[in-house]
Design a protein around this motif. Structure first.
Motif, mmCIF file in Angstrom:
data_model
loop_
_atom_site.group_PDB
_atom_site.id
_atom_site.type_symbol
_atom_site.label_atom_id
_atom_site.label_comp_id
_atom_site.label_asym_id
_atom_site.label_seq_id
_atom_site.Cartn_x
_atom_site.Cartn_y
_atom_site.Cartn_z
ATOM 1 N N VAL A 47 14.517 3.301 -25.188
ATOM 2 C CA VAL A 47 13.779 2.223 -24.564
ATOM 3 C C VAL A 47 12.959 3.069 -23.936
ATOM 4 O O VAL A 47 11.082 1.632 -23.088
ATOM 5 N N LEU A 48 12.941 3.430 -23.387
ATOM 6 C CA LEU A 48 11.319 3.662 -22.004
ATOM 7 C C LEU A 48 10.309 4.013 -23.040
ATOM 8 O O LEU A 48 8.602 3.648 -23.003
ATOM 9 N N PHE A 108 8.839 1.357 -23.429
ATOM 10 C CA PHE A 108 8.111 0.411 -22.673
ATOM 11 C C PHE A 108 6.328 0.913 -23.136
ATOM 12 O O PHE A 108 5.818 0.351 -22.490
ATOM 13 N N MET A 132 18.416 5.454 -23.920
ATOM 14 C CA MET A 132 17.687 5.491 -22.737
ATOM 15 C C MET A 132 16.295 5.792 -22.741
ATOM 16 O O MET A 132 15.198 5.069 -22.683
ATOM 17 N N ALA A 146 17.459 2.803 -6.379
ATOM 18 C CA ALA A 146 18.252 2.170 -8.110
ATOM 19 C C ALA A 146 18.425 2.530 -9.340
ATOM 20 O O ALA A 146 18.981 3.254 -10.433
ATOM 21 N N LEU A 147 16.639 2.009 -9.934
ATOM 22 C CA LEU A 147 16.803 2.223 -10.865
ATOM 23 C C LEU A 147 16.224 3.881 -11.271
ATOM 24 O O LEU A 147 16.667 4.046 -12.789
ATOM 25 N N PHE A 155 20.127 10.092 -14.012
ATOM 26 C CA PHE A 155 21.647 10.466 -13.573
ATOM 27 C C PHE A 155 21.573 10.274 -15.162
ATOM 28 O O PHE A 155 22.487 10.917 -15.648
ATOM 29 N N THR A 156 21.477 9.334 -15.812
ATOM 30 C CA THR A 156 21.876 9.419 -17.143
ATOM 31 C C THR A 156 20.963 11.052 -17.961
ATOM 32 O O THR A 156 21.705 11.018 -18.817
ATOM 33 N N MET A 164 17.288 5.941 -9.560
ATOM 34 C CA MET A 164 18.543 7.363 -9.603
ATOM 35 C C MET A 164 19.329 6.308 -11.024
ATOM 36 O O MET A 164 19.721 7.673 -12.134
ATOM 37 N N VAL A 165 19.827 5.231 -11.981
ATOM 38 C CA VAL A 165 20.636 4.927 -13.119
ATOM 39 C C VAL A 165 19.807 6.079 -13.633
ATOM 40 O O VAL A 165 20.327 6.333 -14.792
ATOM 41 N N VAL A 166 18.478 6.161 -14.511
ATOM 42 C CA VAL A 166 17.762 6.488 -15.068
ATOM 43 C C VAL A 166 18.267 7.980 -15.191
ATOM 44 O O VAL A 166 18.062 9.386 -16.387
ATOM 45 N N LEU A 215 13.625 -3.094 1.242
ATOM 46 C CA LEU A 215 13.900 -3.826 0.007
ATOM 47 C C LEU A 215 13.645 -3.282 -1.852
ATOM 48 O O LEU A 215 14.718 -3.201 -2.395
ATOM 49 N N GLY A 216 12.804 -4.035 -1.993
ATOM 50 C CA GLY A 216 11.311 -2.983 -2.823
ATOM 51 C C GLY A 216 11.960 -1.353 -3.852
ATOM 52 O O GLY A 216 12.373 -1.353 -4.233
ATOM 53 N N LEU A 252 15.232 -1.413 -4.750
ATOM 54 C CA LEU A 252 15.962 -1.730 -5.906
ATOM 55 C C LEU A 252 15.170 -0.688 -7.069
ATOM 56 O O LEU A 252 16.089 0.118 -7.838
ATOM 57 N N LEU A 253 13.688 -0.061 -6.812
ATOM 58 C CA LEU A 253 13.466 0.750 -7.744
ATOM 59 C C LEU A 253 13.465 2.195 -6.991
ATOM 60 O O LEU A 253 14.487 2.671 -8.548
#
Lengths: 408, 345
Positions: free
Chosen positions: A353-354, A357, A350, A113-114, A120-121, A116-118, A106-107, A110-111
């Protein structure tokens, strides 16, 4: 029946003979929780799950969905793993191992998905980001049909930077002093403020925009402008910054605070020379994370900043676009070039934001009192200088020059 | 198992403070003038923050009063949104908001719980900080980026799943899709796009980090003594988690979930980019078309008349109150129970 022991005369203790000791060097026991058999079971189950699924999907059933493939493969993997482990463990251990696999996957999901989103963009954005004009031109003279080599997002970049700067100028002093207030002037009033601030962290960002739209624009007659957008962002960022800094300041050891008061320092002195320096890294992180949240917010800006296509560097006058709003506006158009530009500005956002971070990670994230190597080195140097200075003074003052204790 | 270091900040018991003449000294000495100014500044900043926050609620109520006065109770039962003909209400948008929020939180709960347990119990210590900042990063990914991903990437991949669910589970009213025939192979996918379900998946990813960090925080506070006790009694790691960590962190799990729900209800841009707005109560989560309060505001604020604006404010107020209630429940649950009490290992 009597044993040998009872025949012994009473009152004497007998030392048992020493066992033959093995004089060879002791072999270190493996205390690691990872064993070869576990790894093999994992690999075997993964391989088996994949092959069975492939067999099912390619040869037996007419399935073609990728998602289905992944789900079936995963279920088979977990089942096979349980069977493999059950060969040499009891049921309690099997449940333990299967639970470990479930939580960890599950962990990982989630990572994934993160990532993938980043990715993909960034991937979709690269077609417009490779052109230099994306960073140097605005869209004032660029029509919908013009290629990506014309026009750019400089107006949105300028807008984003100006709006976030203005809202930082508002939120940082207000937020930090409020966080200090919550911790240093405790009482019923401070508790009430804390409750309200905590409730406000859930303020829907569109409501923040609606509030500024209703007050600043409709009531005070302000234009839709960068400044109004910055106000809306501030309303949204303020609770976030206050809460994050409140948590950091709460961690300051009270021994430090008490030491300062015991030396006779005033509250102001204590805050300025003890609390703030101790929490500097944590407060930096809090502010940077608040910035990262604010910089990407679209909905407060949507209602308050207005949309323009040319460069407008004056935040107080006229509409001023920002990167998230530009993305939102551009991808609504059916033109592929506009959509590509929208992805370009999303990718840029993005990346910002990175960057924030990475900055937060480099600058802060340390608990109060935790020092980097350089800081520790500087502390040691400073304390050596102090010792030297004090001993010089001692020598100077006392008639008989004696070295201060503890030196050399 | 790590042993919790004794707290650095344990205040020592206050010694009675006697002056030279043996009388008890006043606990507060002379307050310096600079200190008085400083206190005033701090108190003032608290007051400003408080004022801003209260003003949001007061002003929304004030502006919404006009529309609420016209609509009265029909505001809660009407599903159309035609404020200029005085025929408007939030029945449709509220249903959509709650459905999206609940879908999101049902998907987010296992994800957040698993990630929190993984980070606090299984991850190697060196990786922990990196994982925590990755989860924080996910919380800061702009919602417009999530919206892009949902609309341009996820939608195409999830339609198949929607179709599968509606084919085999359409006997459950929630999963029914009007106008779609599961036995028609040429059925277009458009019946399944822009649905509550897809918006829910994206919102789930957006709220998972919040829920996850609340849960992780409480899990990591589970007393080391009890953990070690469980392990010493021969429990496996999962047994220890089930017997110590999860009961201890129950407040955190519920509180984090509610906090995530509060976030999910207020999410605007990602939802707006994915759904296609409809103004009727639409309980089928797999079907094209839904709505939410926040996307209604984003959709209609530009063309609203003065009265229309007041109606939108009323909708915003309803959303605000809803998230406020959810959030208060969340924080009171998270603070209650053993998680809040400072236990010493």
């Amino acid at each position: 029946m009597t044993t040998d022991l009872l025949k012994e005369p009473a009152g004497r203790t007998v030392r048992p003979a020493l066992e033959d000791r093995d004089d060879s060097p002791e072999v270190r026991r493996n205390t690691s929780s990872v064993h070869t058999s576990d790894v093999l079971a994992l690999l075997g189950a993964a391989l088996g799950g994949l092959s069975l699924t492939a067999l099912l999907f390619v040869w037996i059933a007419p399935f073609d969905s990728i998602l289905g493939f992944v789900v079936v493969a995963y279920l088979l993997f977990v089942g096979l793993y349980a069977v493999l482990v059950s060969f040499d463990e009891n049921s309690v251990a099997v449940r333990d191992k299967v639970a470990a696999v479930l939580w960890q996957s599950l962990g990982v999901l989630l990572l994934a998905a993160l990532v993938m989103v980043v990715v993909f963009t960034l991937w979709r954005g690269k077609s417009s980001l490779v052109h230099l004009n994306f960073f140097t031109q605005d869209m004032a003279t660029t029509g919908p049909l013009q290629p990506l080599t014309r026009g750019g997002m400089v107006h949105a970049i300028v807008g984003t930077l100006e709006q976030i700067s203005i809202s930082l100028v508002i939120t940082v002093p207000l937020g930090l002093s409020c966080a200090v207030f919550l911790n240093e002037v405790p009482g019923r009033y401070a508790r009430f403020v804390r409750t309200i601030v905590e409730a406000m962290t859930a303020l829907p960002s569109i409501v923040a925009g609606l509030f500024i739209y209703a007050t600043a624009i409709l009531l005070l007659g302000l234009d839709k402008s960068g400044f109004a957008a910055a106000l809306a962002l501030s309303v949204m960022m303020l609770p976030i910054v206050i809460r994050a800094s409140d948590v950091v300041i709460r961690l300051v050891p009270s021994s430090l605070r008490e030491a300062s008061y015991a030396l006779g320092a005033s509250k102001w002195r204590t805050v300025w020379t003890v609390i703030l320096p101790t929490t500097r890294s944590g407060l930096t992180t809090a502010v940077i994370l608040g910035t990262a949240r604010g910089i990407g917010e679209t909905s407060p800006v949507l209602l308050t900043s207005g949309i323009n296509t040319g460069l407008n560097a004056d935040p107080t006058n006229g509409p001023q676009l920002s990167l998230p709003l530009a993305t939102f506006d551009l991808v609504r158009s059916p033109q592929p070039a506009y959509i590509a530009r929208g992805f370009g500005s999303a990718a840029l956002l993005m990346a910002l934001v990175l960057l924030l971070f990475v900055l937060a990670r480099v600058l802060g994230g340390r608990g109060p009192g935790e020092l980097t190597r350089n800081q520790r080195h500087r502390r040691v140097q400073a304390s050596r200088r102090d010792v030297a200075r004090m001993s010089r003074r001692a020598q100077f003052r006392s008639a008989a020059p004696v070295a201060a204790p503890g030196l050399e | 198992m790590s042993v919790v270091a004794p707290g650095l900040g344990q205040p020592s018991a206050p010694e009675p403070d006697f002056g030279d003449d043996g009388t008890r000294r006043a606990p507060r000495g002379r307050v310096e003038p600079v200190d008085r100014v400083f206190r005033a500044v701090l108190g003032g900043s608290g007051a400003v923050v408080l004022a801003i926050m209260l003003l949001v609620g007061v002003f929304l109520t004030y502006r919404a009063a006009q529309a609420l006065g016209v609509a009265k109770f029909r505001f809660l039962t009407t599903s159309a949104w035609e404020p200029d003909s005085h025929h408007f209400g939030i029945a449709a948008v509220l249903t959509g908001t709650v459905l999206i929020g609940v879908t999101a939180i049902i998907l987010a709960l296992p994800l957040a719980l698993g990630t929190a347990l993984y980070i606090s119990e299984y991850a190697p210590r060196r990786l922990k900080r990196t994982l925590i900042s990755l989860v924080d990063l996910m919380a800061a990914v702009p919602s417009v980026v999530f919206g892009l991903w949902g609309a341009f990437f996820l939608q195409g991949h999830v339609v198949g799943l929607s179709r599968w669910i509606s084919t085999y589970f359409s006997w459950i009213p929630l999963f029914k899709v009007d106008g779609a025939d599961p036995h028609d192979p040429l059925q277009a996918d458009t019946a399944y796009t822009s649905s509550t379900f897809i918006a829910g998946i994206v919102v789930a990813l957006m709220v998972t980090p919040i829920a996850c960090s609340v849960m992780r925080e409480t899990f990591s506070q589970a007393p080391a003594g009890e953990r070690e006790g469980a392990l010493a009694l021969g429990s496996t790691r999962w047994g220890m988690i089930r017997a110590v960590v999860l009961p201890y962190g129950r407040g955190g799990v519920i509180g984090g979930t509610m906090l995530g729900l509060g976030r999910a209800l207020g999410e605007t841009i990602a939802v707006y980019m994915i759904i296609s707005p409809v103004f009727s109560v639409q309980p089928h989560i797999l079907q094209n078309g839904t709505n939410s309060v926040s996307s209604l505001i984003a959709l209609r604020y530009g063309s609203a008349s003065d009265f229309g604006m007041s109606a939108l404010m009323a909708a915003g107020l309803a959303l605000f109150l809803m998230t406020l209630v959810v959030n208060f429940i969340a924080s009171s649950i998270a603070a209650r129970g053993r998680s809040g009490a400072g236990t010493e290992a």
